[in-house]
Motif scaffolding. Structure first.
Motif, PDB file in Angstrom:
ATOM      1  N   THR A 122       0.716  -1.181  -0.346  1.00  0.00           N
ATOM      2  CA  THR A 122       0.283  -0.422   0.033  1.00  0.00           C
ATOM      3  C   THR A 122       0.926   0.992  -0.216  1.00  0.00           C
ATOM      4  OG1 THR A 122      -0.444   0.537   2.399  1.00  0.00           O
ATOM      5  CG2 THR A 122      -1.407  -1.479   1.226  1.00  0.00           C
ATOM      6  N   PHE A 248      -4.745  -8.628   1.517  1.00  0.00           N
ATOM      7  CA  PHE A 248      -3.590  -8.393   1.195  1.00  0.00           C
ATOM      8  C   PHE A 248      -3.836  -8.663  -0.319  1.00  0.00           C
ATOM      9  CE2 PHE A 248      -1.957  -4.466   3.515  1.00  0.00           C
ATOM     10  CZ  PHE A 248      -3.346  -3.891   3.617  1.00  0.00           C
ATOM     11  N   ASP A 269      -9.215 -12.205   1.915  1.00  0.00           N
ATOM     12  CA  ASP A 269      -9.947 -10.979   1.467  1.00  0.00           C
ATOM     13  C   ASP A 269     -10.359 -11.710  -0.244  1.00  0.00           C
ATOM     14  OD1 ASP A 269      -9.559  -8.935  -0.691  1.00  0.00           O
ATOM     15  OD2 ASP A 269      -7.292  -8.052   0.424  1.00  0.00           O
ATOM     16  N   ARG A 272      -9.157  -9.187  -3.580  1.00  0.00           N
ATOM     17  CA  ARG A 272      -7.301  -9.311  -4.483  1.00  0.00           C
ATOM     18  C   ARG A 272      -7.470 -10.817  -4.679  1.00  0.00           C
ATOM     19  NH1 ARG A 272      -3.697  -4.887  -2.328  1.00  0.00           N
ATOM     20  NH2 ARG A 272      -1.937  -6.261  -4.546  1.00  0.00           N
ATOM     21  N   ARG A 298      -9.380  -1.178  -0.801  1.00  0.00           N
ATOM     22  CA  ARG A 298      -8.427   0.012  -1.035  1.00  0.00           C
ATOM     23  C   ARG A 298      -8.567   0.325  -2.407  1.00  0.00           C
ATOM     24  NH1 ARG A 298      -3.146  -3.792  -0.840  1.00  0.00           N
ATOM     25  NH2 ARG A 298      -1.897  -1.544  -2.052  1.00  0.00           N
ATOM     26  N   CYS A 330     -10.457  -5.901   3.546  1.00  0.00           N
ATOM     27  CA  CYS A 330      -9.009  -4.742   4.463  1.00  0.00           C
ATOM     28  C   CYS A 330      -9.790  -3.402   5.456  1.00  0.00           C
ATOM     29  CB  CYS A 330      -8.119  -4.445   3.292  1.00  0.00           C
ATOM     30  SG  CYS A 330      -8.336  -3.238   2.603  1.00  0.00           S
TER      31      CYS A 330
END
Length: 773
Positions: A122, A248, A269, A272, A298, A330
Motif C-alpha cells: 500500500t 492483501f 480478502d 485481491r 483499497r 481490509c
C-alpha cells in the motif's frame, strides 16, 4: 449472518487529526485539545458504523500517528534513546510517541526518528519496530483497553483490534546480529496475555488479530510459531472469541495453516484474491466462521452487488447462514472518509461520482449486502440493489472510458520503444562531457517547501480571487527566489521547486485525460501526511505539455543545470485509485506513453537532466514471490518506455524511497536510469550494501538526511554517512542529496540542512583531492 468492519479512517472527515497534531507540534494548541480531537474522531467513527448497522465495530483502529507504532509503545518496545524525552520537564507519553515517529531536537536533545517503510503493497507507511537480542516486553500503554472501555461507556461493545503477535515481530527489524526476531515471541506473548485478560475482565467478546503475513511466503519455522502461538492463546482464553484477519493477497500455501489455527472466525480478502475461496472452504474447520472480504477496502468503486451476492449465496449453501460474515477486504484506512463531502460538480462530475463509494458508503454496502442476502430483504433494499445495478451498467457502457487512439498506440509499441540508444558506459561519457559535474555532485529530490502562502495562491486561483496571470507572476517570483538561493549555497544541479504543484501524482493527473479528482478524498500516507489520490477511470493520454513551461523558465534564470521533474508511470498508477475493468499493466503502459511525450518535450526545451520518480515500484510488488516476475516485467518496461525517447547525453534520474532492494536489484538495474537516488539515512546507509554486492553500474545518490523529520543534522553527521557510502560505492558513482522531496518541511530547517549538505559534499571532494595529491 453478521457484518464486521476491520478498521475505519482515523484522520477525521475534515482531516481534524492532521490539523490538531501539526498545531501541537508547532506549539499552537494544548495537549488536552489533541486528546479531545482524538476522542471526537473515535466517537464519530463508532457512531457512523453503529448507525449503518455494522454488527462488529472495531476499536483500537484509531491512531495519532501509526498503528504499528501504537503497538510498539504498548509493548514497551521503545528504543533506549527516547527515554530522555519522557524524562524532560513537561513532556508527556504522547511526546515520547511523536519523538519515536519524527525525531526530537530540543531541550538539549538530538534524537533521530525510527525507520519508516511501506505497509505491505500500500501507500501507507508504518514506523518499523526495533528489536534486540533477548528483548523484554511489558504493557507500557493501555490504549487498547481504554478505547474499548470508552466505547462501552457509549453503549457500543466493540471488537478490539490487535496486530497479531507474529505479524508484529515480522514487521520489525533486528538491530543486532546473531538472533532471529521471531524468537522474541516467548517474551512478547505474556504482554498479549496481559492485554487479553484485561479486555476479558471488561467483558469483551470478540478480539481481532490482524495477521496479513499469512498472505506471504512463510518458512517452516514461522509456520510452527503460528501454530504454537494461537494454540497457547486459545488454551489461555477459551471463552474469548478470536477473529483472524488476513488481507492483501491469497492464503495460498498457507491455507492449511490458517484454517487449522484455533480461532472462531477467519477473514479472507476476496477482492485481491477471489480464487482462494474454494480452497479455503475445503480446509475450513466445521465450526469456524468465514468472513468474506467482498467490499474493496483499497479502492473507491462501488461494489457489484450482483457479483457479491452470488458469492455469498454459494458460501451460505456450503457453510450455512450462521458461519458467514460480510466485511470489507481490509481496513478502510486506505479509503477516503465520505463521498457526501464531494459537493463540487466541477471537480467530480455526477456521472463518475455515481460509480464511487468511500468508507462511509462502504460500511453501508456491507450492511446492504447482508440484508439482500437474507430472507427478509425489504423494498428499500431492493431499491438499493437496482440503484447499484444501474451505476455499474452505466460505468461499463460510458463513453467517457474508452479512447480508440490510445488503444491503437498501445498496440504498436516495439522493443525499441523501451531501450535507450546506447548502453550506460557510452551514455556516461557523453553526459560527463556535456554536464561537467564534480565528484559528489549535489542536488535535491525536487520539491521545496510549500508554504501557506504558496498553497493560498492555488486556492485563490481556484476560487477566482486572483487571475491566472497574477498566479503565474507569484509562482515566477517564488521560483526565482528558489533558484537564486540554490546558486548562493552552490548546489550543483538545481530544481525549480515545484511551487505550482499540489501533489506529485495529482498534479500530473490533472493534466492527463482519463483522470478525475476529488475535493476531499483524503487518505493517510503516514502520520499527518494525507494525500488525495487521483481516480483513473478511463484511457490515459497527454493532451499537452505539463511541466515544460516551468522547467524551461527556471533554466532561463541560471547558468547551472536545471533538473526536470516528473512522476513515473508505476508511481502514478500505484498512488491513484485505479480502474478495475482492465489489467493494471495496460493502464500503466498508457501512463508511460504520456510521460514519454513529456520527457521528449523537456529535452527539446533544453532540459538535459530529467528525473522520473518511481518511489512506488517496490511497493507494487505482489506479496507472493511467484507473482513477482510478471509484475516486474511490465513495471520495468513501463519505466523504460517513459525514459527512452531521449538522446544519450540527456541524463535520466529516478528516485525511490523506503524500499528494500535486495531481492529486486537486477530489476532496478534493468530500469537503466543513469542516476538513482534512494532513501538511506534512517537505515544508516545499510541499503547500499546490496548495490555494492551487485556491483550496480550506474550512479547513485544515497540520501544523507531524513526529510520526514524536522530534525536538522550537521555536516559532520552527513560526512559520516557519505564515508559509509564511499566504503562500498566508488566516488565516481556517488551523488549527494536528501532522502526525499522537501515539500512538507519548513524553509528554515530546509535551508540549514541543505547548507550542511553542500558543506559535507565539499569536504568529501577535498578529501579525495588531498588523497590524490
Amino acid at each position: 449472518m453478521l457484518t464486521q468492519n476491520l478498521g475505519y479512517p482515523r484522520i477525521g472527515s475534515q482531516r481534524e487529526l492532521k490539523k490538531v497534531c501539526e498545531n501541537y507540534w508547532a506549539g499552537k494548541t494544548a495537549y488536552s485539545n489533541v486528546l479531545q480531537v482524538g476522542k471526537n474522531i473515535r466517537h464519530e467513527n463508532w457512531q457512523i458504523q453503529k448507525d449503518a448497522g455494522i454488527d462488529l465495530i472495531p476499536s483500537n483502529d484509531f491512531s495519532f500517528y501509526d498503528h504499528v507504532l501504537d503497538h510498539s509503545l504498548m509493548f514497551s518496545a521503545i528504543p533506549q534513546r527516547y527515554y530522555d524525552v519522557i524524562h524532560s520537564k513537561g513532556n508527556t507519553e504522547l511526546d515520547l510517541y511523536f519523538a519515536m515517529a519524527r525525531g526530537y531536537q530540543k531541550d538539549g536533545l538530538d534524537i533521530t526518528a525510527m525507520e519508516m517503510t511501506k505497509w505491505f503493497d500500500t501507500n501507507y507507511h508504518y514506523i518499523v519496530p526495533e528489536f534486540y537480542k533477548d528483548q523484554q516486553f511489558k504493557l507500557f500503554n493501555t490504549k487498547i483497553i481504554d478505547e474499548f472501555y470508552e466505547a462501552k461507556q457509549l453503549g457500543i461493545i466493540t471488537k478490539p483490534v490487535l496486530i497479531g503477535p507474529i505479524t508484529y515481530l515480522l514487521l520489525g527489524k533486528e538491530k543486532q546480529i546473531g538472533f532471529d526476531k521471531i524468537d522474541l515471541i516467548k517474551n512478547l506473548l505474556p504482554v498479549y496475555v496481559d492485554i487479553l485478560k484485561k479486555l476479558q475482565d471488561l467483558k469483551a467478546e470478540w478480539i481481532q488479530f490482524d495477521e496479513p503475513f499469512l498472505a506471504l511466503d512463510l518458512d517452516e519455522k514461522t509456520q510452527q510459531v503460528y501454530r504454537d502461538t494461537y494454540k497457547y492463546l486459545r488454551k489461555t482464553f477459551p471463552q474469548l472469541k478470536f477473529v483472524l484477519s488476513t488481507y492483501f493477497d491469497r492464503l495460498g500455501n498457507n491455507t492449511e495453516l490458517a484454517t487449522s489455527l484455533p480461532v472462531d472466525a477467519l477473514h479472507i480478502d476476496l477482492v485481491r484474491s477471489p480464487q482462494q475461496l474454494n480452497e479455503v472452504i475445503t480446509h475450513l474447520h466445521a465450526d469456524t466462521i468465514l468472513s468474506l472480504g467482498l467490499v474493496d477496502g483499497r479502492n473507491i468503486w462501488k461494489n457489484d452487488f450482483e457479483a457479491s451476492l452470488a458469492i455469498i449465496k454459494k458460501v451460505k449453501e456450503k457453510l450455512g447462514d450462521e458461519r458467514v460474515w460480510i466485511a470489507p477486504s481490509c481496513s478502510l484506512i486506505h479509503s477516503p472518509c465520505d463521498l457526501k463531502n464531494e459537493t463540487n460538480e466541477t471537480v467530480l462530475i455526477p456521472e463518475i461520482k455515481q460509480w464511487l463509494a468511500f468508507a462511509k458508503q462502504k460500511v453501508s454496502e456491507i450492511v446492504t449486502l447482508k440484508h439482500l442476502a437474507g430472507e427478509n430483504s425489504g423494498v428499500s433494499h431492493q431499491y438499493q440493489l437496482a440503484e447499484n445495478q444501474y451505476a455499474n451498467i452505466t460505468r461499463r457502457n460510458s463513453t467517457l472510458i474508452h479512447n480508440p487512439a490510445v488503444k491503437d498506440r498501445l498496440s504498436k509499441i516495439t522493443k525499441a520503444d523501451a531501450s535507450r540508444l546506447n548502453t550506460f558506459p557510452v551514455r556516461k561519457q557523453l553526459q560527463q562531457r556535456l554536464l561537467n559535474l564534480p565528484l559528489f555532485a549535489t542536488t535535491t529530490i525536487g520539491s521545496f517547501p510549500q508554504t501557506k502562502e504558496v498553497r493560498s495562491w492555488r486556492a485563490q486561483l481556484k476560487k477566482g480571487d486572483i487571475t491566472e496571470a497574477e498566479y503565474n507572476k507569484l509562482i515566477e517570483e517564488e521560483t526565482q527566489k528558489a533558484v537564486k538561493w540554490q546558486e548562493k549555497i552552490d548546489l550543483d544541479v538545481l530544481v525549480h521547486g515545484e511551487f505550482e504543484r499540489n501533489d506529485m501524482v495529482e498534479y500530473f493527473g490533472e493534466q492527463l485525460a482519463g483522470f478525475t479528482f476529488t475535493a476531499n478524498g483524503w487518505v493517510q500516507s503516514y502520520g499527518t501526511r494525507c494525500v488525495k489520490p487521483p481516480i483513473i477511470y478511463g484511457d490515459i493520454s497527454r493532451p499537452e505539455a505539463m511541466t515544460v513551461k516551468w522547467s524551461a523558465y527556471a533554466q532561463s534564470l541560471t547558468d547551472k543545470w536545471m533538473k526536470g521533474m516528473l512522476t513515473g508511470p508505476v508511481t502514478i498508477l500505484q498512488w491513484s485509485f485505479v480502474r478495475n475493468d482492465q489489467p493494471r499493466s495496460e493502464t500503466c503502459t498508457q501512463i508511460a506513453l504520456a510521460i514519454r511525450d513529456e520527457v521528449v518535450d523537456l529535452e527539446t526545451a533544453g532540459i538535459k537532466i530529467i528525473q522520473i520518480d518511481e518511489p512506488a515500484i517496490r511497493e507494487g510488488l505482489p506479496l507472493r514471490k511467484q507473482d513477482w516476475a510478471a509484475y516486474l516485467d511490465w513495471a520495468v518496461k513501463a519505466f523504460r518506455i517513459s525514459a527512452s525517447g531521449v538522446q544519450d547525453d540527456t541524463q535520466i534520474h529516478t528516485h525511490m524511497c523506503y524500499s528494500e532492494f535486495n531481492d529486486i536489484i537486477q530489476n532496478i538495474a534493468d530500469m537503466d536510469a543513469d542516476v538513482i537516488t534512494i532513501e538511506t539515512s534512517r537505515s544508516q546507509m545499510e541499503l547500499l550494501d546490496v548495490f555494492a554486492d551487485f556491483k550496480y553500474p550506474n550512479e547513485i545518490g544515497p540520501g544523507v538526511y531524513d526529510i520526514h523529520s524536522p530534525r536538522v543534522p550537521n555536516s559532520a553527521e552527513m560526512v559520516d554517512l557519505l564515508k559509509k557510502a564511499k566504503a562500498v560505492i566508488p566516488d565516481q558513482q556517488l551523488w549527494v542529496n536528501p532522502d526525499c522531496g522537501l515539500k512538507t518541511r519548513g524553509w528554515d530547517e530546509t535551508k540549514r540542512a541543505l547548507i550542511e549538505m553542500v558543506s559535507a559534499a565539499k569536504e568529501m571532494r577535498a578529501a579525495v583531492t588531498e588523497t590524490i595529491s
